[in-house]
Design an enzyme around this catalytic site. Structure first.
Site, PDB file in Angstrom:
ATOM      1  N   ILE A 116       0.148 -30.739 107.114  1.00 20.66           N
ATOM      2  CA  ILE A 116      -0.096 -32.044 107.731  1.00 20.66           C
ATOM      3  C   ILE A 116       0.435 -33.158 106.832  1.00 20.66           C
ATOM      4  CG2 ILE A 116      -1.879 -33.708 108.416  1.00 20.66           C
ATOM      5  CD1 ILE A 116      -3.634 -31.342 109.230  1.00 20.66           C
ATOM      6  N   ILE A 117       1.235 -34.027 107.411  1.00 21.19           N
ATOM      7  CA  ILE A 117       1.594 -35.304 106.794  1.00 21.19           C
ATOM      8  C   ILE A 117       0.977 -36.377 107.680  1.00 21.19           C
ATOM      9  CG2 ILE A 117       3.450 -36.872 106.123  1.00 21.19           C
ATOM     10  CD1 ILE A 117       3.356 -34.393 104.404  1.00 21.19           C
ATOM     11  N   ASN A 151       8.748 -36.998 103.485  1.00 18.25           N
ATOM     12  CA  ASN A 151       7.630 -36.420 102.742  1.00 18.25           C
ATOM     13  C   ASN A 151       7.352 -34.976 103.146  1.00 18.25           C
ATOM     14  OD1 ASN A 151       6.899 -38.696 101.102  1.00 18.25           O
ATOM     15  ND2 ASN A 151       6.096 -39.686 102.947  1.00 18.25           N
ATOM     16  N   GLU A 201       2.538 -19.620 109.887  1.00 18.92           N
ATOM     17  CA  GLU A 201       1.620 -19.255 110.966  1.00 18.92           C
ATOM     18  C   GLU A 201       1.792 -20.181 112.168  1.00 18.92           C
ATOM     19  OE1 GLU A 201      -3.226 -19.204 111.831  1.00 18.92           O
ATOM     20  OE2 GLU A 201      -2.453 -19.429 109.798  1.00 18.92           O
TER      21      GLU A 201
END
Length: 477
Positions: A256-257, A266, A290
């Site tokens: 997650i960003i 990023n 995954e």
């Protein structure tokens, strides 16, 4: 039956997530954003019933990500059509979506921010630091068995269902209704967190940007005959075996960003750091992901292709334009250097299907412009017979993989229809690869504009203070 429309709120709009940074003058606003998905928390319709002008404000302290929940509204309904107003706080609490500390009073949240020391650092160990046009960034790495890392994960885990399609918590059994989390295998989980360092007044503050979690599986190697015993004596192996020395398949589970920090490279920096870290570990035999969504698939494709293109053996792989395609029977080898494919894949530690896709992209990028699939609307030059032959060979390479992947479905339809479906799929794959290759070109140009010193690994003699011995503060929850 009374109309309830006026009492329904869209959960994704009502929820406001904000980052605030502690300073001497109080908490300073950093960013505010909304979730992408709320169905796993508030139901498939993603609605919250019983309020008007509902605002679910979830504030996070930008450094240690301590959360604080505040719910406000202008009106609250009574029971309508046997429907009670949604108890938002209870759902977030009882579902283990937020830690208990999120429900403390606002004053406690604000006062505790003043107590944070100026030398606060994220949990775990400093892994990498790099510079970008937006400032300096740091990536920290820790194990979920570390109480400070475990606490950070419990504060962040609500982002998984809010931003990952079908995302589940670490330790959550998707087949069970229980909200209890089983973290008995916490020592197998590695936690990478990305922070930006910002100037707040005359001090430097950490601002959380994103994170990823990694899980280690045992890697079952092909059986080999045991070595012949040198004598008749035989002993059981020592029971003090270090499980970290066993061969493993490393799986990226969550990535997650946060929205305010997306579109700035990023995600690629974090993914490349993680991949390169595990690629250098001898015990890692394969790096997998995954259930990636489409956006992450793009990121992964770009980064994996850039990594593979640094390998001379991979760059030497070419479509074999000298072969003759038989009308019947088995196809010959279609790639120059095909005998090295598995060796290259094993060295790269990339999963077979992913390696096959990225290889197809690379080979497509080498096709003549006249026959290379493209998203551009400009006219392409006329294709020669040699160009058409090369494109046909490349198409057969892709079709071979598509057929293997969809063999069961394709075997149930007539040969003529099967050929048509493969041709249609090949056309779509070509356009998808063209889009990704264009993104790779943009990424290469962007990286070319940065200096070699923009990223560096930390050496022992560069660290004036042993950060690994500094204990991150662990609060009550």
């Amino acid at each position: 039956m009374e109309d309830t429309t006026q009492w329904l709120s869209d959960a994704s709009t009502a929820i406001h997530i904000s980052l605030v940074s502690p300073s001497e003058s109080g908490l300073q606003h950093v960013a505010t954003f909304n979730p992408r998905h709320t169905y796993s928390i508030f139901g498939d319709d993603e609605k919250i019933f019983g309020y008007q002008d509902l605002k679910v404000n979830l504030r996070y302290r930008a450094n240690d990500m301590r959360p604080h929940l505040n719910i406000s509204y202008s009106k609250k309904s009574g029971t309508i059509n046997e429907l009670e107003p949604t108890d938002v706080a209870a759902i977030l609490d009882e579902g283990n979506h937020l830690p208990k500390i999120a429900f403390a009073k606002a004053r406690d949240f604000e006062e505790s921010s003043k107590q944070l020391s100026d030398d606060w650092t994220p949990p775990g160990k400093l892994h990498t630091t790099f510079d970008s046009p937006e400032g300096q960034y740091e990536i920290w790495c820790g194990n979920l068995a570390d109480p400070a890392v475990k606490q950070l994960n419990s504060r962040l885990q609500i982002f998984v269902p809010l931003f990952i399609e079908g995302g589940t918590y670490i330790g959550q059994d998707p087949d069970e209704d229980s909200a209890e989390l089983d973290l008995s295998d916490a020592d197998r989980w590695t936690f990478f967190s990305l922070y930006q360092k910002r100037k707040v007044g005359d001090k430097t503050a950490y601002v959380f940007v994103g994170y990823s979690t990694i899980y280690r599986f045992y890697y079952f190697q092909p059986p080999t005959p045991p070595a012949s015993p040198q004598s008749d004596e035989w002993e059981l192996p020592n029971g003090n075996m270090d499980l970290g020395e066993l061969p493993c398949r490393t799986r990226l589970s969550q990535f997650i960003i946060l929205p305010p920090f997306q579109g700035k490279g990023n995600g690629a920096r974090l993914y490349k750091t993680i991949f390169e870290h595990y690629h250098k570990i001898p015990q890692t035999y394969e790096f997998t992901v995954e259930d990636p969504n489409e956006a992450f698939d793009d990121l992964r494709d770009i980064c994996d292709l850039q990594f593979l293109r640094k390998m001379p053996e991979f760059n030497n792989l070419l479509v074999d334009t000298n072969i003759k395609i038989p009308k019947k029977g088995f196809l010959p080898k279609l790639i120059i250097g095909s005998s090295l494919l598995e060796e290259i894949r094993l060295r790269a530690k990339i999963a077979p299907r992913q390696f096959g896709r990225v290889l197809e992209m690379h080979l497509m990028s080498k096709l003549p412009v006249s026959v290379r699939p493209t998203m551009a609307i400009e006219d392409q030059p006329a294709a020669t017979k040699a160009d058409q032959h090369e494109a046909k060979v490349w198409g057969l390479i892709v079709k071979q993989r598509l057929y293997r992947h969809n063999k069961e479905v394709l075997s149930q339809i007539e040969p003529a229809e099967r050929v048509e479906k493969l041709d249609d799929t090949l056309h779509g794959v070509g356009l998808e690869y063209a889009r990704i290759l264009a993104a790779v070109d943009r990424s290469d140009k962007y990286e070319g504009q940065t200096t070699a010193s923009s990223k560096r690994k930390l050496d022992a003699d560069e660290i004036t203070e042993d950060l690994s011995n500094k204990k991150a503060r662990v609060e009550d929850a």
